[in-house]
Design a protein around this motif. Sequence first.
Motif, PDB file in Angstrom:
ATOM      1  N   SER A  20       0.862  -1.176   0.000  1.00  0.00           N
ATOM      2  CA  SER A  20       0.000   0.000   0.000  1.00  0.00           C
ATOM      3  C   SER A  20       0.901   1.228   0.000  1.00  0.00           C
ATOM      4  O   SER A  20       1.786   1.357   0.852  1.00  0.00           O
ATOM      5  CB  SER A  20      -0.886  -0.011   1.247  1.00  0.00           C
ATOM      6  N   LEU A  21       0.673   2.120  -0.950  1.00  0.00           N
ATOM      7  CA  LEU A  21       1.476   3.332  -1.061  1.00  0.00           C
ATOM      8  C   LEU A  21       0.551   4.533  -0.997  1.00  0.00           C
ATOM      9  O   LEU A  21      -0.352   4.670  -1.824  1.00  0.00           O
ATOM     10  CB  LEU A  21       2.273   3.322  -2.372  1.00  0.00           C
ATOM     11  N   ARG A  22       0.759   5.393  -0.003  1.00  0.00           N
ATOM     12  CA  ARG A  22      -0.076   6.572   0.176  1.00  0.00           C
ATOM     13  C   ARG A  22       0.695   7.829  -0.182  1.00  0.00           C
ATOM     14  O   ARG A  22       1.689   8.158   0.469  1.00  0.00           O
ATOM     15  CB  ARG A  22      -0.546   6.671   1.628  1.00  0.00           C
ATOM     16  N   ASN A  23       0.238   8.513  -1.221  1.00  0.00           N
ATOM     17  CA  ASN A  23       0.818   9.795  -1.650  1.00  0.00           C
ATOM     18  C   ASN A  23       2.329   9.732  -1.858  1.00  0.00           C
ATOM     19  O   ASN A  23       3.020  10.723  -1.695  1.00  0.00           O
ATOM     20  CB  ASN A  23       0.486  10.894  -0.645  1.00  0.00           C
ATOM     21  N   ARG A  24       2.831   8.557  -2.213  1.00  0.00           N
ATOM     22  CA  ARG A  24       4.259   8.323  -2.445  1.00  0.00           C
ATOM     23  C   ARG A  24       5.116   8.629  -1.228  1.00  0.00           C
ATOM     24  O   ARG A  24       6.331   8.722  -1.318  1.00  0.00           O
ATOM     25  CB  ARG A  24       4.765   9.137  -3.641  1.00  0.00           C
ATOM     26  N   LYS A  25       4.488   8.747  -0.045  1.00  0.00           N
ATOM     27  CA  LYS A  25       5.237   9.124   1.149  1.00  0.00           C
ATOM     28  C   LYS A  25       5.169   8.098   2.270  1.00  0.00           C
ATOM     29  O   LYS A  25       5.944   8.172   3.206  1.00  0.00           O
ATOM     30  CB  LYS A  25       4.747  10.474   1.668  1.00  0.00           C
ATOM     31  N   ARG A  26       4.256   7.149   2.182  1.00  0.00           N
ATOM     32  CA  ARG A  26       4.142   6.115   3.218  1.00  0.00           C
ATOM     33  C   ARG A  26       3.802   4.796   2.535  1.00  0.00           C
ATOM     34  O   ARG A  26       2.826   4.708   1.796  1.00  0.00           O
ATOM     35  CB  ARG A  26       3.064   6.486   4.221  1.00  0.00           C
ATOM     36  N   MET A  27       4.627   3.789   2.789  1.00  0.00           N
ATOM     37  CA  MET A  27       4.441   2.480   2.167  1.00  0.00           C
ATOM     38  C   MET A  27       4.288   1.430   3.263  1.00  0.00           C
ATOM     39  O   MET A  27       5.109   1.349   4.172  1.00  0.00           O
ATOM     40  CB  MET A  27       5.644   2.146   1.285  1.00  0.00           C
ATOM     41  N   ASP A  28       3.199   0.657   3.161  1.00  0.00           N
ATOM     42  CA  ASP A  28       2.949  -0.454   4.072  1.00  0.00           C
ATOM     43  C   ASP A  28       3.113  -1.756   3.299  1.00  0.00           C
ATOM     44  O   ASP A  28       2.592  -1.886   2.192  1.00  0.00           O
ATOM     45  CB  ASP A  28       1.527  -0.383   4.643  1.00  0.00           C
ATOM     46  N   LEU A  29       3.826  -2.718   3.885  1.00  0.00           N
ATOM     47  CA  LEU A  29       4.062  -4.013   3.248  1.00  0.00           C
ATOM     48  C   LEU A  29       3.673  -5.132   4.198  1.00  0.00           C
ATOM     49  O   LEU A  29       3.912  -5.035   5.404  1.00  0.00           O
ATOM     50  CB  LEU A  29       5.550  -4.176   2.904  1.00  0.00           C
ATOM     51  N   THR A  30       3.108  -6.198   3.650  1.00  0.00           N
ATOM     52  CA  THR A  30       2.836  -7.397   4.433  1.00  0.00           C
ATOM     53  C   THR A  30       3.626  -8.550   3.826  1.00  0.00           C
ATOM     54  O   THR A  30       4.110  -8.460   2.703  1.00  0.00           O
ATOM     55  CB  THR A  30       1.339  -7.751   4.455  1.00  0.00           C
ATOM     56  N   SER A  31       3.727  -9.637   4.553  1.00  0.00           N
ATOM     57  CA  SER A  31       4.478 -10.839   4.155  1.00  0.00           C
ATOM     58  C   SER A  31       5.951 -10.541   3.879  1.00  0.00           C
ATOM     59  O   SER A  31       6.538 -11.039   2.929  1.00  0.00           O
ATOM     60  CB  SER A  31       3.830 -11.532   2.961  1.00  0.00           C
ATOM     61  N   VAL A  32       6.533  -9.695   4.719  1.00  0.00           N
ATOM     62  CA  VAL A  32       7.958  -9.381   4.634  1.00  0.00           C
ATOM     63  C   VAL A  32       8.723 -10.468   5.382  1.00  0.00           C
ATOM     64  O   VAL A  32       8.443 -10.748   6.539  1.00  0.00           O
ATOM     65  CB  VAL A  32       8.251  -7.994   5.243  1.00  0.00           C
ATOM     66  N   LYS A  33       9.675 -11.087   4.695  1.00  0.00           N
ATOM     67  CA  LYS A  33      10.491 -12.134   5.317  1.00  0.00           C
ATOM     68  C   LYS A  33      11.752 -11.567   5.951  1.00  0.00           C
ATOM     69  O   LYS A  33      12.169 -11.992   7.018  1.00  0.00           O
ATOM     70  CB  LYS A  33      10.856 -13.194   4.285  1.00  0.00           C
TER      71      LYS A  33
END
Length: 99
Positions: A20-33
């Motif tokens: 998920s990328l919000r306004n190119r300033k905050r990125m949320d990631l799931t399933s990060v190993k």
Amino acid sequence: MQYQAEHASITIPSGDHVVSLRNRKRMDLTSVKSIERFDAEEFVVRTSQGHLNIKGEELRIVHLDVDKGLLTLEGLVRTFQYDDEDREPSRNFLHKLFG
């Protein structure tokens, strides 16, 4: 896992990889190993879908939950690109040199 959008809730099946990328300033990631390497201009993250290269400016970790595989970054995201999971940059580089 439940993700709260502006007006609706979205349920994400456990184990799914979501970016998920919000306004190119905050990125949320799931399933990060794992986080292979990072600095203020580049992150290399191993996910369930392969290596993810994130490039930008003033990148920093805001939240990391190793047990759940969650990562939140802030900064200006310029690009992000996936590489295949089984590709190892150091092995490929040596393979190119010594064939």
